[in-house]
Design a protein around this motif. Structure first.
Motif, PDB file in Angstrom:
ATOM      1  N   ILE A  92       0.834  -1.207   0.000  1.00 48.78           N
ATOM      2  CA  ILE A  92       0.000   0.000   0.000  1.00 48.78           C
ATOM      3  C   ILE A  92       0.866   1.254   0.000  1.00 48.78           C
ATOM      4  N   VAL A  93       1.901   1.268   0.828  1.00 47.51           N
ATOM      5  CA  VAL A  93       2.798   2.423   0.880  1.00 47.51           C
ATOM      6  C   VAL A  93       3.485   2.596  -0.475  1.00 47.51           C
ATOM      7  N   ARG A  94       3.966   1.476  -1.054  1.00 47.71           N
ATOM      8  CA  ARG A  94       4.632   1.546  -2.356  1.00 47.71           C
ATOM      9  C   ARG A  94       3.681   2.086  -3.416  1.00 47.71           C
ATOM     10  N   MET A  95       2.441   1.608  -3.414  1.00 44.20           N
ATOM     11  CA  MET A  95       1.450   2.062  -4.384  1.00 44.20           C
ATOM     12  C   MET A  95       1.214   3.570  -4.261  1.00 44.20           C
ATOM     13  N   LEU A  96       1.103   4.070  -3.043  1.00 42.09           N
ATOM     14  CA  LEU A  96       0.894   5.502  -2.828  1.00 42.09           C
ATOM     15  C   LEU A  96       2.093   6.321  -3.288  1.00 42.09           C
ATOM     16  N   MET A  97       3.303   5.850  -2.983  1.00 42.41           N
ATOM     17  CA  MET A  97       4.502   6.559  -3.410  1.00 42.41           C
ATOM     18  C   MET A  97       4.589   6.605  -4.928  1.00 42.41           C
ATOM     19  N   VAL A  98       4.311   5.481  -5.560  1.00 43.47           N
ATOM     20  CA  VAL A  98       4.360   5.404  -7.021  1.00 43.47           C
ATOM     21  C   VAL A  98       3.320   6.336  -7.629  1.00 43.47           C
ATOM     22  N   GLU A  99       2.125   6.345  -7.062  1.00 49.56           N
ATOM     23  CA  GLU A  99       1.058   7.202  -7.574  1.00 49.56           C
ATOM     24  C   GLU A  99       1.444   8.680  -7.489  1.00 49.56           C
ATOM     25  N   VAL A 100       1.999   9.080  -6.361  1.00 52.69           N
ATOM     26  CA  VAL A 100       2.408  10.480  -6.179  1.00 52.69           C
ATOM     27  C   VAL A 100       3.505  10.850  -7.171  1.00 52.69           C
ATOM     28  N   LEU A 101       4.522  10.016  -7.274  1.00 52.05           N
ATOM     29  CA  LEU A 101       5.638  10.307  -8.177  1.00 52.05           C
ATOM     30  C   LEU A 101       5.194  10.304  -9.635  1.00 52.05           C
ATOM     31  N   ASP A 102       4.274   9.408  -9.957  1.00 56.68           N
ATOM     32  CA  ASP A 102       3.724   9.364 -11.318  1.00 56.68           C
ATOM     33  C   ASP A 102       2.973  10.665 -11.626  1.00 56.68           C
ATOM     34  N   GLU A 103       2.180  11.137 -10.671  1.00 59.58           N
ATOM     35  CA  GLU A 103       1.441  12.386 -10.858  1.00 59.58           C
ATOM     36  C   GLU A 103       2.383  13.578 -11.012  1.00 59.58           C
ATOM     37  N   LEU A 104       3.582  13.459 -10.455  1.00 59.59           N
ATOM     38  CA  LEU A 104       4.569  14.518 -10.574  1.00 59.59           C
ATOM     39  C   LEU A 104       5.343  14.435 -11.890  1.00 59.59           C
ATOM     40  N   GLY A 105       5.018  13.428 -12.707  1.00 54.94           N
ATOM     41  CA  GLY A 105       5.611  13.331 -14.037  1.00 54.94           C
ATOM     42  C   GLY A 105       6.795  12.399 -14.158  1.00 54.94           C
ATOM     43  N   TYR A 106       7.073  11.639 -13.115  1.00 55.43           N
ATOM     44  CA  TYR A 106       8.190  10.701 -13.166  1.00 55.43           C
ATOM     45  C   TYR A 106       7.710   9.325 -13.621  1.00 55.43           C
ATOM     46  N   THR A 107       8.582   8.571 -14.260  1.00 57.74           N
ATOM     47  CA  THR A 107       8.325   7.174 -14.584  1.00 57.74           C
ATOM     48  C   THR A 107       8.902   6.360 -13.438  1.00 57.74           C
ATOM     49  N   VAL A 108       8.060   5.533 -12.817  1.00 57.71           N
ATOM     50  CA  VAL A 108       8.469   4.833 -11.606  1.00 57.71           C
ATOM     51  C   VAL A 108       8.582   3.334 -11.855  1.00 57.71           C
ATOM     52  N   ILE A 109       9.694   2.785 -11.413  1.00 63.59           N
ATOM     53  CA  ILE A 109       9.918   1.344 -11.429  1.00 63.59           C
ATOM     54  C   ILE A 109       9.777   0.880  -9.993  1.00 63.59           C
ATOM     55  N   GLU A 110       8.966  -0.134  -9.775  1.00 61.02           N
ATOM     56  CA  GLU A 110       8.692  -0.619  -8.430  1.00 61.02           C
ATOM     57  C   GLU A 110       9.515  -1.858  -8.095  1.00 61.02           C
ATOM     58  N   ALA A 111       9.951  -1.933  -6.837  1.00 58.66           N
ATOM     59  CA  ALA A 111      10.614  -3.129  -6.318  1.00 58.66           C
ATOM     60  C   ALA A 111      10.087  -3.371  -4.915  1.00 58.66           C
ATOM     61  N   GLU A 112       9.680  -4.614  -4.646  1.00 64.84           N
ATOM     62  CA  GLU A 112       9.106  -4.930  -3.340  1.00 64.84           C
ATOM     63  C   GLU A 112      10.157  -5.325  -2.308  1.00 64.84           C
ATOM     64  N   ASP A 113      11.392  -5.541  -2.761  1.00 64.86           N
ATOM     65  CA  ASP A 113      12.472  -5.886  -1.843  1.00 64.86           C
ATOM     66  C   ASP A 113      13.817  -5.573  -2.492  1.00 64.86           C
ATOM     67  N   ALA A 114      14.892  -5.798  -1.746  1.00 60.28           N
ATOM     68  CA  ALA A 114      16.226  -5.477  -2.247  1.00 60.28           C
ATOM     69  C   ALA A 114      16.612  -6.336  -3.443  1.00 60.28           C
ATOM     70  N   ALA A 115      16.209  -7.599  -3.430  1.00 55.72           N
ATOM     71  CA  ALA A 115      16.551  -8.486  -4.547  1.00 55.72           C
ATOM     72  C   ALA A 115      15.971  -7.958  -5.858  1.00 55.72           C
TER      73      ALA A 115
END
Length: 116
Positions: free
Chosen positions: A11-34
């Motif tokens: 949920i936190v990752r989804m919110l961060m991605v949504e905010v950054l996307d709205e700011l015009g950035y292309t976001v790549i998501e990773a759920e862990d360090a690997a």
């Protein structure tokens, strides 16, 4: 610009991605360090910033940041933590405390990247 967001809480990752996307950035998501390391190790993947949680299930955020800097020495790193006052941020890296507002995140990213 491509930003890598490393956060194990969906949920936190989804919110961060949504905010950054709205700011015009292309976001790549990773759920862990690997998952983040797979992105970082791909020479075809351009990245302007890595934003990582301090507490990840498979590696501490500072360890991931160190590995990221070994692979990409100039990559800016932004730590996000709910315990910001207890985080020792490595030199040349940045910190934002959770919870943060959209405006705080925007200002921090713009400050780091020098873009509006």
């Amino acid at each position: 610009m491509h930003l890598l967001v490393v956060e194990d809480d969906d949920i936190v990752r989804m919110l961060m991605v949504e905010v950054l996307d709205e700011l015009g950035y292309t976001v790549i998501e990773a759920e862990d360090a690997a998952a983040a390391l797979r992105v970082l190790e791909d020479p075809a993947q351009t990245l302007a910033l890595m934003m990582t949680d301090v507490g990840l299930p498979d590696m501490r955020g500072d360890e991931l940041a160190q590995r990221a800097r070994e692979l990409r020495p100039l990559l800016p790193v932004l730590f996000a933590s709910g315990y910001a006052e207890n985080v020792n941020v490595p030199e040349g890296m940045h910190l934002i405390g959770k919870p943060f507002s959209i405006e705080q995140l925007r200002n921090k990213v713009v400050d780091i990247l020098g873009t509006a």
